[in-house]
Design a protein around this motif. Structure first.
Motif, mmCIF file in Angstrom:
data_model
loop_
_atom_site.group_PDB
_atom_site.id
_atom_site.type_symbol
_atom_site.label_atom_id
_atom_site.label_comp_id
_atom_site.label_asym_id
_atom_site.label_seq_id
_atom_site.Cartn_x
_atom_site.Cartn_y
_atom_site.Cartn_z
ATOM 1 N N LEU A 10 -5.894 8.977 4.161
ATOM 2 C CA LEU A 10 -4.671 9.386 4.855
ATOM 3 C C LEU A 10 -4.537 8.674 6.190
ATOM 4 C CD1 LEU A 10 -2.217 11.250 4.612
ATOM 5 C CD2 LEU A 10 -3.545 13.037 5.746
ATOM 6 N N LEU A 11 -5.648 8.504 6.893
ATOM 7 C CA LEU A 11 -5.623 7.771 8.165
ATOM 8 C C LEU A 11 -5.244 6.309 7.961
ATOM 9 C CD1 LEU A 11 -8.739 9.205 10.040
ATOM 10 C CD2 LEU A 11 -6.341 9.419 10.726
ATOM 11 N N ILE A 12 -5.720 5.705 6.866
ATOM 12 C CA ILE A 12 -5.339 4.330 6.555
ATOM 13 C C ILE A 12 -3.835 4.228 6.343
ATOM 14 C CG2 ILE A 12 -5.513 2.506 4.797
ATOM 15 C CD1 ILE A 12 -7.959 2.547 6.478
ATOM 16 N N ILE A 13 -3.263 5.184 5.603
ATOM 17 C CA ILE A 13 -1.811 5.181 5.348
ATOM 18 C C ILE A 13 -1.033 5.352 6.649
ATOM 19 C CG2 ILE A 13 0.075 6.421 4.210
ATOM 20 C CD1 ILE A 13 -1.920 7.142 1.980
ATOM 21 N N LEU A 14 -1.470 6.303 7.496
ATOM 22 C CA LEU A 14 -0.793 6.546 8.770
ATOM 23 C C LEU A 14 -0.899 5.331 9.687
ATOM 24 C CD1 LEU A 14 -1.904 10.233 9.518
ATOM 25 C CD2 LEU A 14 0.387 9.444 8.884
ATOM 26 N N ALA A 15 -2.064 4.700 9.717
ATOM 27 C CA ALA A 15 -2.258 3.522 10.568
ATOM 28 C C ALA A 15 -1.340 2.386 10.147
ATOM 29 C CB ALA A 15 -3.721 3.075 10.515
ATOM 30 N N ILE A 16 -1.205 2.168 8.844
ATOM 31 C CA ILE A 16 -0.377 1.063 8.346
ATOM 32 C C ILE A 16 1.098 1.332 8.567
ATOM 33 C CG2 ILE A 16 0.341 -0.154 6.236
ATOM 34 C CD1 ILE A 16 -2.572 0.175 5.250
ATOM 35 N N THR A 17 1.534 2.560 8.303
ATOM 36 C CA THR A 17 2.961 2.876 8.451
ATOM 37 C C THR A 17 3.401 2.929 9.915
ATOM 38 O OG1 THR A 17 2.405 5.240 8.274
ATOM 39 C CG2 THR A 17 3.122 4.121 6.264
ATOM 40 N N TYR A 27 -1.298 -5.157 3.501
ATOM 41 C CA TYR A 27 -1.444 -3.774 3.949
ATOM 42 C C TYR A 27 -0.497 -2.840 3.207
ATOM 43 C CZ TYR A 27 -4.298 -5.778 7.612
ATOM 44 O OH TYR A 27 -5.300 -6.448 8.285
ATOM 45 N N PHE A 28 0.610 -3.358 2.705
ATOM 46 C CA PHE A 28 1.496 -2.562 1.849
ATOM 47 C C PHE A 28 0.752 -2.150 0.579
ATOM 48 C CE2 PHE A 28 4.531 -2.748 -1.786
ATOM 49 C CZ PHE A 28 5.232 -1.582 -1.507
ATOM 50 N N PHE A 29 0.059 -3.088 -0.042
ATOM 51 C CA PHE A 29 -0.727 -2.777 -1.234
ATOM 52 C C PHE A 29 -1.896 -1.859 -0.893
ATOM 53 C CE2 PHE A 29 0.815 -7.173 -2.594
ATOM 54 C CZ PHE A 29 1.870 -6.658 -3.341
ATOM 55 N N LEU A 30 -2.497 -2.062 0.278
ATOM 56 C CA LEU A 30 -3.619 -1.217 0.687
ATOM 57 C C LEU A 30 -3.180 0.233 0.880
ATOM 58 C CD1 LEU A 30 -6.530 -0.781 1.566
ATOM 59 C CD2 LEU A 30 -5.909 -1.605 3.851
ATOM 60 N N SER A 31 -2.010 0.452 1.458
ATOM 61 C CA SER A 31 -1.518 1.820 1.644
ATOM 62 C C SER A 31 -1.253 2.493 0.295
ATOM 63 C CB SER A 31 -0.244 1.817 2.497
ATOM 64 O OG SER A 31 0.797 1.107 1.848
ATOM 65 N N ASN A 32 -0.733 1.723 -0.671
ATOM 66 C CA ASN A 32 -0.532 2.274 -2.015
ATOM 67 C C ASN A 32 -1.867 2.582 -2.686
ATOM 68 O OD1 ASN A 32 2.451 2.154 -3.270
ATOM 69 N ND2 ASN A 32 2.253 0.534 -1.743
ATOM 70 N N VAL A 84 -3.268 -6.820 -8.142
ATOM 71 C CA VAL A 84 -2.170 -7.330 -7.312
ATOM 72 C C VAL A 84 -2.699 -7.806 -5.962
ATOM 73 C CG1 VAL A 84 -0.079 -6.646 -6.066
ATOM 74 C CG2 VAL A 84 -0.373 -5.970 -8.450
ATOM 75 N N MET A 85 -3.644 -7.072 -5.399
ATOM 76 C CA MET A 85 -4.231 -7.472 -4.117
ATOM 77 C C MET A 85 -5.021 -8.777 -4.244
ATOM 78 S SD MET A 85 -5.396 -3.681 -2.794
ATOM 79 C CE MET A 85 -5.966 -4.128 -1.156
ATOM 80 N N ALA A 86 -5.665 -8.979 -5.388
ATOM 81 C CA ALA A 86 -6.363 -10.249 -5.625
ATOM 82 C C ALA A 86 -5.361 -11.398 -5.701
ATOM 83 C CB ALA A 86 -7.175 -10.167 -6.919
ATOM 84 N N TYR A 87 -4.223 -11.151 -6.350
ATOM 85 C CA TYR A 87 -3.172 -12.178 -6.420
ATOM 86 C C TYR A 87 -2.618 -12.484 -5.033
ATOM 87 C CZ TYR A 87 1.322 -14.364 -7.454
ATOM 88 O OH TYR A 87 2.400 -15.233 -7.480
ATOM 89 N N ASP A 88 -2.471 -11.451 -4.208
ATOM 90 C CA ASP A 88 -1.987 -11.624 -2.837
ATOM 91 C C ASP A 88 -2.933 -12.524 -2.037
ATOM 92 O OD1 ASP A 88 -0.400 -10.730 -0.360
ATOM 93 O OD2 ASP A 88 -2.439 -10.106 0.142
ATOM 94 N N ARG A 89 -4.250 -12.313 -2.171
ATOM 95 C CA ARG A 89 -5.232 -13.152 -1.475
ATOM 96 C C ARG A 89 -5.214 -14.581 -2.021
ATOM 97 N NH1 ARG A 89 -5.476 -12.458 2.888
ATOM 98 N NH2 ARG A 89 -3.468 -11.571 2.348
ATOM 99 N N PHE A 90 -4.982 -14.714 -3.328
ATOM 100 C CA PHE A 90 -4.898 -16.042 -3.950
ATOM 101 C C PHE A 90 -3.737 -16.841 -3.361
ATOM 102 C CE2 PHE A 90 -2.340 -18.176 -7.289
ATOM 103 C CZ PHE A 90 -3.091 -19.340 -7.414
ATOM 104 N N VAL A 91 -2.581 -16.202 -3.236
ATOM 105 C CA VAL A 91 -1.409 -16.888 -2.678
ATOM 106 C C VAL A 91 -1.635 -17.203 -1.205
ATOM 107 C CG1 VAL A 91 1.061 -16.700 -2.182
ATOM 108 C CG2 VAL A 91 0.158 -15.800 -4.328
ATOM 109 N N ALA A 92 -2.221 -16.263 -0.458
ATOM 110 C CA ALA A 92 -2.438 -16.457 0.983
ATOM 111 C C ALA A 92 -3.385 -17.617 1.269
ATOM 112 C CB ALA A 92 -2.978 -15.169 1.600
#
Length: 286
Positions: A10-17, A27-32, A84-92
């Motif tokens: 919950l703290l991770i979600i609050l920190a990101i938002t 971080y959008f994927f991390l919050s999900n 999806v997060m692995a794909y995000d790191r691949f593109v980055a």
């Protein structure tokens, strides 16, 4: 452990938002993922704690099917989000100049929506197929939650269709996403190794952005394979693997992502500071 899991995610979600600097695809994927982890562990642990408190191990038929449904939904979401997060790191890392164009808000939202749709659809179909089965009088599942494979062994009617669907979805939710993660990190490793030795700092930075995700993937799939490849899930070894998979892994995810991430640490400090100030104000008022 359950409270640590809920509060940490919950703290991770609050920190990101609450921090505009963290409004990025990663971080959008991390919050999900944090939301999925809270929900995933909440499908089993509260009922287990109630059973321990009341010294009762019973659950209604409807409650078992409901627990099974949401367990599959959020377990599937964890799998898809990690891919999806692995794909995000691949593109980055492999396509940094086109990152903002490829990982645009529309694509990020679509990837998450598709993940939810597939998870909900499969879980609904599997749950409806469970409802058509008839069970023997003595229905005892040797587990601390309603596990699909264990429940199917107790059916008195034909379970061929259920098993076929289970094997098909195991490939969809297990093999395909895991292959996608392996492909992404193979390409990432290849790109990092091609970086000249003079750019050592860039190499370290590229690797460090993947270290947290790799740790979570290893923990999730390691315990997951331990559960579903175990010859006897009801044995002590299978039980320990199940606890690691359903309780420990979601609890450790916030620590893994925050310990090595200065952006998350800074955002968490701001959130905790605001919470402390609000609580101090409430104490003064009362």
């Amino acid at each position: 452990m359950y409270l640590v899991t809920v509060l940490g995610n919950l703290l991770i979600i609050l920190a990101i938002t609450s921090d505009s600097h963290l409004h990025t695809p990663m971080y959008f994927f991390l919050s999900n993922l944090s939301f999925a982890d809270i929900s995933f562990t909440s499908t089993t642990v509260p009922k287990m704690l109630v059973n321990i408190q009341t010294q009762s191990k019973s659950i209604t038929y409807g409650g078992c099917i409901t627990q099974m449904y949401f367990f599959m939904v959020f377990g599937g979401m964890d799998t898809f989000l990690l891919t999806v997060m692995a794909y995000d790191r691949f593109v980055a890392i492999c396509h940094p100049l086109h990152y903002t164009v490829i990982m645009n808000p529309q694509l990020c939202g679509l990837l998450v929506l598709v993940s939810w749709f597939i998870s909900f659809s499969y879980s609904l179909i599997q749950s409806l197929l469970m409802l058509r089965l008839s069970f023997c009088t003595n229905w005892v599942i040797p587990h601390f939650y309603c596990e699909l494979a264990q429940a199917l062994t107790l059916a008195c009617s034909d379970t061929l269709v259920n098993h076929i669907l289970q094997y098909m979805v195991t490939a969809l939710l297990g093999i395909v996403p895991f292959s996608g993660i392996l492909f992404s990190y193979t390409r990432i490793a290849s790109s990092i190794l091609r970086i000249p030795s003079a750019n050592g700092n860039y190499k370290y930075k590229a690797f460090s952005t993947c270290a947290s995700h790799l740790s979570v993937v290893s923990l999730f799939y390691g315990t997951g394979f331990g559960v579903y490849l175990s010859s006897d899930v009801s044995s002590w070894r299978g039980m320990i693997a199940s606890v690691m998979y359903t309780v420990v892994t979601p609890m450790l995810n916030p620590f893994i992502y925050s310990l090595r991430n200065r952006d998350i640490k800074r955002a968490l400090q701001k959130v905790l500071g605001r919470i402390c100030s609000v609580m101090g104000t409430l104490v003064l008022v009362f």
